[in-house]
Design a protein around this motif. Structure first.
Motif, PDB file in Angstrom:
ATOM      1  N   UNK A 398       0.834  -1.195   0.000  1.00 19.20           N
ATOM      2  CA  UNK A 398       0.000   0.000   0.000  1.00 19.20           C
ATOM      3  C   UNK A 398       0.873   1.252   0.000  1.00 19.20           C
ATOM      4  N   UNK A 399       1.928   1.264   0.826  1.00 23.19           N
ATOM      5  CA  UNK A 399       2.828   2.414   0.870  1.00 23.19           C
ATOM      6  C   UNK A 399       3.536   2.639  -0.456  1.00 23.19           C
ATOM      7  N   UNK A 400       3.935   1.542  -1.112  1.00 21.18           N
ATOM      8  CA  UNK A 400       4.589   1.668  -2.417  1.00 21.18           C
ATOM      9  C   UNK A 400       3.630   2.262  -3.442  1.00 21.18           C
ATOM     10  N   UNK A 401       2.349   1.851  -3.383  1.00 22.52           N
ATOM     11  CA  UNK A 401       1.353   2.409  -4.302  1.00 22.52           C
ATOM     12  C   UNK A 401       1.172   3.908  -4.062  1.00 22.52           C
ATOM     13  N   UNK A 402       1.099   4.307  -2.798  1.00 24.36           N
ATOM     14  CA  UNK A 402       0.949   5.727  -2.470  1.00 24.36           C
ATOM     15  C   UNK A 402       2.137   6.530  -2.997  1.00 24.36           C
ATOM     16  N   UNK A 403       3.355   6.014  -2.788  1.00 20.97           N
ATOM     17  CA  UNK A 403       4.553   6.715  -3.261  1.00 20.97           C
ATOM     18  C   UNK A 403       4.530   6.892  -4.773  1.00 20.97           C
ATOM     19  N   UNK A 404       4.242   5.827  -5.499  1.00 21.87           N
ATOM     20  CA  UNK A 404       4.231   5.905  -6.967  1.00 21.87           C
ATOM     21  C   UNK A 404       3.170   6.885  -7.453  1.00 21.87           C
ATOM     22  N   UNK A 405       1.978   6.794  -6.858  1.00 20.51           N
ATOM     23  CA  UNK A 405       0.872   7.654  -7.298  1.00 20.51           C
ATOM     24  C   UNK A 405       1.160   9.121  -6.981  1.00 20.51           C
ATOM     25  N   UNK A 406       1.700   9.387  -5.800  1.00 22.79           N
ATOM     26  CA  UNK A 406       2.004  10.765  -5.405  1.00 22.79           C
ATOM     27  C   UNK A 406       3.098  11.356  -6.293  1.00 22.79           C
ATOM     28  N   UNK A 407       4.121  10.574  -6.588  1.00 21.48           N
ATOM     29  CA  UNK A 407       5.207  11.071  -7.430  1.00 21.48           C
ATOM     30  C   UNK A 407       4.726  11.328  -8.858  1.00 21.48           C
ATOM     31  N   UNK A 408       3.871  10.451  -9.369  1.00 26.87           N
ATOM     32  CA  UNK A 408       3.306  10.651 -10.711  1.00 26.87           C
ATOM     33  C   UNK A 408       2.503  11.945 -10.771  1.00 26.87           C
ATOM     34  N   UNK A 409       1.720  12.207  -9.710  1.00 25.14           N
ATOM     35  CA  UNK A 409       0.930  13.443  -9.675  1.00 25.14           C
ATOM     36  C   UNK A 409       1.834  14.663  -9.551  1.00 25.14           C
ATOM     37  N   UNK A 410       2.888  14.555  -8.748  1.00 27.43           N
ATOM     38  CA  UNK A 410       3.831  15.670  -8.617  1.00 27.43           C
ATOM     39  C   UNK A 410       4.454  16.007  -9.971  1.00 27.43           C
ATOM     40  N   UNK A 411       4.750  14.968 -10.764  1.00 30.24           N
ATOM     41  CA  UNK A 411       5.319  15.209 -12.105  1.00 30.24           C
ATOM     42  C   UNK A 411       4.301  15.907 -13.008  1.00 30.24           C
ATOM     43  N   UNK A 412       3.031  15.474 -12.931  1.00 33.68           N
ATOM     44  CA  UNK A 412       1.999  16.107 -13.747  1.00 33.68           C
ATOM     45  C   UNK A 412       1.854  17.579 -13.382  1.00 33.68           C
ATOM     46  N   UNK A 413       1.861  17.897 -12.095  1.00 34.95           N
ATOM     47  CA  UNK A 413       1.773  19.288 -11.675  1.00 34.95           C
ATOM     48  C   UNK A 413       3.007  20.076 -12.107  1.00 34.95           C
ATOM     49  N   UNK A 414       4.164  19.461 -11.990  1.00 33.81           N
ATOM     50  CA  UNK A 414       5.414  20.120 -12.391  1.00 33.81           C
ATOM     51  C   UNK A 414       5.372  20.469 -13.874  1.00 33.81           C
ATOM     52  N   UNK A 415       4.914  19.532 -14.695  1.00 36.09           N
ATOM     53  CA  UNK A 415       4.823  19.774 -16.143  1.00 36.09           C
ATOM     54  C   UNK A 415       3.805  20.862 -16.463  1.00 36.09           C
ATOM     55  N   UNK A 416       2.803  21.036 -15.574  1.00 34.33           N
ATOM     56  CA  UNK A 416       1.754  22.023 -15.789  1.00 34.33           C
ATOM     57  C   UNK A 416       2.106  23.380 -15.179  1.00 34.33           C
ATOM     58  N   UNK A 417       3.322  23.501 -14.660  1.00 36.28           N
ATOM     59  CA  UNK A 417       3.765  24.771 -14.101  1.00 36.28           C
ATOM     60  C   UNK A 417       3.492  24.961 -12.630  1.00 36.28           C
ATOM     61  N   UNK A 418       2.966  23.919 -11.969  1.00 38.17           N
ATOM     62  CA  UNK A 418       2.738  23.991 -10.518  1.00 38.17           C
ATOM     63  C   UNK A 418       3.861  23.247  -9.817  1.00 38.17           C
ATOM     64  N   UNK A 419       4.735  23.987  -9.188  1.00 42.00           N
ATOM     65  CA  UNK A 419       5.907  23.364  -8.560  1.00 42.00           C
ATOM     66  C   UNK A 419       5.571  22.963  -7.129  1.00 42.00           C
ATOM     67  N   UNK A 420       4.523  22.151  -6.969  1.00 39.37           N
ATOM     68  CA  UNK A 420       4.071  21.750  -5.650  1.00 39.37           C
ATOM     69  C   UNK A 420       4.815  20.510  -5.188  1.00 39.37           C
ATOM     70  N   UNK A 421       5.358  20.567  -3.993  1.00 40.57           N
ATOM     71  CA  UNK A 421       5.906  19.359  -3.366  1.00 40.57           C
ATOM     72  C   UNK A 421       4.743  18.561  -2.777  1.00 40.57           C
ATOM     73  N   UNK A 422       4.840  17.236  -2.876  1.00 39.33           N
ATOM     74  CA  UNK A 422       3.792  16.360  -2.357  1.00 39.33           C
ATOM     75  C   UNK A 422       4.357  15.595  -1.169  1.00 39.33           C
TER      76      UNK A 422
END
Length: 583
Positions: A398-422
């Protein structure tokens, strides 16, 4: 750190009277400012247990510790002792040293002491008594007291003063660890019938007054060795010890009867009642419950309470059949469905709650929070699924799934100009896993984000339980660029003094500490001291559970760095959060 002791049956407010700094101090002798340094040095040598003296004869007394004197005597390239051979004590002390009156309550003095940079580097504080005598209080002891004050706040309901769910959990766990017979434990789950109508017709002030008076009646119904707590809203629980079914039911009957007596609130006569559910430990099978004995009893008592409501309210309910109890079937189903969700991704998702930078007014980071909606189970609370996953070992997947999903979302935000840390929460079980650092860095690498866009949150108890292992794991993450946050500060076993040894960059203040920030000045001053001390040792401070504008404004005044809570935003799916922050 010792957990606060429950206050027995009533538990209405802290059981201890307010302690003063004078009670924490040890007496120290006085020397005059014109006494020779050599004579004072001889006093220390003749009294090995003496740790300080009070220097009088100046504008105000000053504390001189053994350690400070030794620094002077051994300093100056080793010639300190010779150079000070003819010096007097007044020549070597700092006249503006910190001093406090003995009658000052510890709750007040703690905040003052923590804001003093020099105190964090020194060992003792001078205490002045009304009769002219002097004492010294250990800064380490002050830190311990701060922790106890925080725990007392975090363990109690601010309205009624009763223990809250957290204290009930700790007390129940402590009883079982001490060898209590679980078959002789029982839980009452009490719900006040008609409370909503009082709130709606007379207002929240009258509703609050009703809850306080009802809590006092409940306290009169139970024994001193039992623990009464408020779970929230109009729901209360009682943990009974050394009882059988007959004795537990008798207490429940007294509670139901007490609730039916008229209340007078806000000059109005009010008639309400109570539905009470009863669960006894003898009903639990020999297999250890997944969620613990107390959780099992609370769940059963809760279902029994609803059974009483369906039967007409104002009565006591019991679960009479295995089918009614239903817990073993649900546990087995939870395990199976969680495994299915982890394997096939069914229903698992993350919501994100922003953290507002109080200096810039911008969102700089978000916290990822687990949500699960299953086809068979419906919505499953994280408070139910995470303890299950920790006990079954599914927390690693479960923790590995959360890490992967959170990092994928952080990349999507980064590409969209939102430099949000997750930020993601890491379980104590994960923290104890030797490969955690590699797992975290692998998730950032696979998502193609810099490590600074991922933050790891650990709870106080998780970080302190095995300090060497925790420090090693957290140091490696920090060195790799992943920020580490200490979550829920104020309810665990850490202290500000001890924080200096932990590799963390941010302190997250638990919502129970923030709750009375805009209504209790003593709590506000204490938090002010913690924020100042945290800044002194290089930590950023985030306040959790901010729900009112008054809390947010007070946090700004106190110099808090960031805030998180429903006032700013509820946890939302990523697209909803993007839309909300863009508007």
């Amino acid at each position: 750190m010792t957990s606060p002791s429950p206050s027995g049956a009533g538990g209405l407010g802290p059981d201890q009277r307010v302690r003063t700094i004078g009670e924490l101090s040890d007496p120290v002798p006085q020397v005059r400012a014109d006494d020779p340094v050599s004579a004072v040095g001889r006093t220390f040598r003749e009294q090995p247990a003496l740790r300080a003296v009070a220097v009088v004869g100046l504008d105000a007394p000053v504390l001189l510790t053994r350690a400070a004197l030794e620094r002077h005597l051994s300093g100056r390239l080793g010639y300190g002792r010779a150079l000070l051979a003819r010096a007097v004590v007044g020549d070597i002390v700092e006249p503006d040293g910190l001093r406090v009156d003995a009658g000052l309550p510890l709750r007040d003095v703690a905040g003052v002491l923590l804001t003093q940079r020099e105190v964090l580097r020194d060992d003792d504080v001078l205490v002045l008594h009304a009769d002219g005598s002097t004492g010294a209080a250990s800064v380490a002891a002050i830190f311990r007291e701060i922790g106890l004050v925080f725990q007392e706040i975090a363990m109690r309901d601010p309205l009624t003063g009763l223990p809250n769910r957290r204290m009930l959990d700790e007390h129940g766990t402590g009883l079982l660890a001490a060898g209590a017979d679980r078959s002789r434990l029982a839980v009452l789950y009490v719900d006040l019938d008609g409370f909503k109508e009082v709130n709606d017709t007379l207002g929240h002030r009258a509703g609050d007054e009703l809850l306080v008076v009802f809590a006092q009646r409940l306290a009169a119904c139970v024994r001193p060795q039992d623990l009464l707590g408020r779970l929230g809203g109009d729901e209360f629980a009682v943990l009974l010890t050394d009882v059988d079914e007959v004795a537990a039911t008798a207490v429940a009957d007294r509670v139901a009867a007490a609730a039916q007596e008229r209340f007078v609130v806000d000059e109005h006569r009010v008639q309400v009642s109570a539905s009470v559910g009863v669960a006894v430990g003898s009903e639990i099978d020999d297999e250890e419950p997944v969620f613990g004995v107390l959780d099992e009893l609370l769940q059963r008592a809760d279902r029994a309470m609803f059974r009483a409501k369906r039967a007409g309210k104002a009565r006591v309910g019991r679960l009479r059949t295995v089918e009614e109890a239903g817990a073993p079937t649900r546990r087995a189903l939870l395990r199976r469905r969680l495994n299915h969700a982890l394997t096939h991704g069914g229903g698992l998702r993350l919501h994100y709650q922003p953290q507002l930078d109080l200096r810039t007014g911008r969102v700089e980071s978000v916290e990822a929070l687990l949500r699960w909606t299953d086809e068979e189970l419906g919505t499953v609370s994280p408070a139910e699924v995470i303890p299950l996953a920790e006990q079954t070992g599914q927390i690693h997947a479960l923790g590995a799934w959360v890490l992967r999903t959170a990092c994928t979302q952080a990349r999507a935000w980064h590409d969209d100009g939102r430099d949000w840390a997750v930020s993601v929460n890491v379980s104590p079980v994960q923290l104890a896993e030797p490969g955690l650092t590699e797992q975290v860095l692998r998730a950032t690498a696979e998502a193609g984000i810099p490590p600074r866009l991922l933050q790891v949150e650990v709870t106080e108890t998780a970080a302190i339980a095995d300090l060497p292992l925790a420090v090693e794991q957290l140091q490696r993450l920090q060195a790799a660029g992943v920020a580490v946050h200490l979550d829920d500060f104020g309810v665990g076993y850490s202290s500000l003094g001890r924080l200096r040894s932990l590799p963390v960059s941010t302190l997250k203040i638990d919502q129970s500490i923030v709750a009375r920030l805009d209504s209790d000045e003593a709590d506000a001053q204490l938090l002010s001291g913690v924020i100042g001390a945290a800044h002194t040792i290089g930590l950023t401070v985030v306040a959790e559970g901010v729900e009112r504008a008054g809390q947010l404004e007070r946090l700004r005044e106190l110099g808090c760095d960031a805030a998180q809570g429903y006032l700013i935003s509820r946890p939302r799916p990523a697209p909803d959060l993007e839309q909300a922050t863009a508007s």
